[in-house]
Motif scaffolding. Structure first.
Motif, PDB file in Angstrom:
ATOM      1  N   SER A   9       0.832  -1.204   0.000  1.00  0.00           N
ATOM      2  CA  SER A   9       0.000   0.000   0.000  1.00  0.00           C
ATOM      3  C   SER A   9       0.870   1.259   0.000  1.00  0.00           C
ATOM      4  O   SER A   9       0.556   2.231  -0.685  1.00  0.00           O
ATOM      5  CB  SER A   9      -0.952  -0.008   1.192  1.00  0.00           C
ATOM      6  N   TRP A  10       1.999   1.245   0.736  1.00  0.00           N
ATOM      7  CA  TRP A  10       2.887   2.411   0.710  1.00  0.00           C
ATOM      8  C   TRP A  10       3.574   2.563  -0.638  1.00  0.00           C
ATOM      9  O   TRP A  10       3.820   3.680  -1.095  1.00  0.00           O
ATOM     10  CB  TRP A  10       3.922   2.321   1.822  1.00  0.00           C
ATOM     11  N   LEU A  11       3.881   1.452  -1.287  1.00  0.00           N
ATOM     12  CA  LEU A  11       4.449   1.549  -2.631  1.00  0.00           C
ATOM     13  C   LEU A  11       3.457   2.190  -3.594  1.00  0.00           C
ATOM     14  O   LEU A  11       3.840   2.994  -4.442  1.00  0.00           O
ATOM     15  CB  LEU A  11       4.859   0.161  -3.134  1.00  0.00           C
ATOM     16  N   ILE A  12       2.188   1.838  -3.453  1.00  0.00           N
ATOM     17  CA  ILE A  12       1.171   2.447  -4.306  1.00  0.00           C
ATOM     18  C   ILE A  12       1.069   3.937  -4.009  1.00  0.00           C
ATOM     19  O   ILE A  12       1.007   4.766  -4.915  1.00  0.00           O
ATOM     20  CB  ILE A  12      -0.183   1.737  -4.106  1.00  0.00           C
TER      21      ILE A  12
ATOM     22  N   LEU B 264       3.331   5.949  -2.755  1.00  0.00           N
ATOM     23  CA  LEU B 264       4.550   6.712  -3.027  1.00  0.00           C
ATOM     24  C   LEU B 264       5.010   6.681  -4.481  1.00  0.00           C
ATOM     25  O   LEU B 264       5.749   7.564  -4.901  1.00  0.00           O
ATOM     26  CB  LEU B 264       5.690   6.197  -2.134  1.00  0.00           C
ATOM     27  N   ILE B 265       4.593   5.687  -5.245  1.00  0.00           N
ATOM     28  CA  ILE B 265       5.100   5.558  -6.609  1.00  0.00           C
ATOM     29  C   ILE B 265       4.001   5.766  -7.649  1.00  0.00           C
ATOM     30  O   ILE B 265       4.155   6.585  -8.555  1.00  0.00           O
ATOM     31  CB  ILE B 265       5.767   4.176  -6.811  1.00  0.00           C
ATOM     32  N   ILE B 266       2.903   5.069  -7.520  1.00  0.00           N
ATOM     33  CA  ILE B 266       1.900   5.070  -8.586  1.00  0.00           C
ATOM     34  C   ILE B 266       1.022   6.312  -8.537  1.00  0.00           C
ATOM     35  O   ILE B 266       0.832   6.983  -9.556  1.00  0.00           O
ATOM     36  CB  ILE B 266       1.056   3.787  -8.506  1.00  0.00           C
ATOM     37  N   ILE B 267       0.505   6.662  -7.384  1.00  0.00           N
ATOM     38  CA  ILE B 267      -0.439   7.781  -7.286  1.00  0.00           C
ATOM     39  C   ILE B 267       0.218   9.128  -7.622  1.00  0.00           C
ATOM     40  O   ILE B 267      -0.357   9.907  -8.380  1.00  0.00           O
ATOM     41  CB  ILE B 267      -1.130   7.784  -5.911  1.00  0.00           C
ATOM     42  N   PRO B 268       1.422   9.467  -7.120  1.00  0.00           N
ATOM     43  CA  PRO B 268       2.016  10.762  -7.505  1.00  0.00           C
ATOM     44  C   PRO B 268       2.281  10.884  -9.000  1.00  0.00           C
ATOM     45  O   PRO B 268       2.123  11.967  -9.564  1.00  0.00           O
ATOM     46  CB  PRO B 268       3.313  10.823  -6.711  1.00  0.00           C
ATOM     47  N   THR B 269       2.672   9.809  -9.661  1.00  0.00           N
ATOM     48  CA  THR B 269       2.905   9.903 -11.100  1.00  0.00           C
ATOM     49  C   THR B 269       1.609  10.151 -11.850  1.00  0.00           C
ATOM     50  O   THR B 269       1.590  10.876 -12.842  1.00  0.00           O
ATOM     51  CB  THR B 269       3.590   8.636 -11.627  1.00  0.00           C
ATOM     52  N   LYS B 270       0.509   9.565 -11.391  1.00  0.00           N
ATOM     53  CA  LYS B 270      -0.772   9.811 -12.048  1.00  0.00           C
ATOM     54  C   LYS B 270      -1.246  11.240 -11.799  1.00  0.00           C
ATOM     55  O   LYS B 270      -1.813  11.874 -12.688  1.00  0.00           O
ATOM     56  CB  LYS B 270      -1.813   8.813 -11.561  1.00  0.00           C
ATOM     57  N   ILE B 271      -1.010  11.759 -10.615  1.00  0.00           N
ATOM     58  CA  ILE B 271      -1.441  13.123 -10.311  1.00  0.00           C
ATOM     59  C   ILE B 271      -0.602  14.135 -11.085  1.00  0.00           C
ATOM     60  O   ILE B 271      -1.119  15.105 -11.634  1.00  0.00           O
ATOM     61  CB  ILE B 271      -1.360  13.375  -8.794  1.00  0.00           C
TER      62      ILE B 271
END
Length: 55
Positions: free
Chosen positions: A16-19, A21-28
């Protein structure tokens, strides 16, 4: 009691922390604003000093 076994809960925490810290900021950060900012003109505005008679 399943709470005493940290193996599955630690993996869920890490993924969940990987999601977050990595996936959500790139999408935003991939979103662009529909109204792009225009640069302000370089000319300075004329300001007048106030010549008020103070007593």
């Amino acid at each position: 009691m399943p709470q005493l076994n940290p193996a599955p809960w630690f993996a869920i925490l890490v993924f969940s922390w990987l999601i977050f810290l990595i996936i959500i900021p790139t999408k935003i950060l991939a979103h662009t604003s529909p109204n792009e900012m225009t640069p302000l003109s370089a000319e300075k505005h004329k300001t007048e000093s106030w010549d008020w008679p103070w007593q």
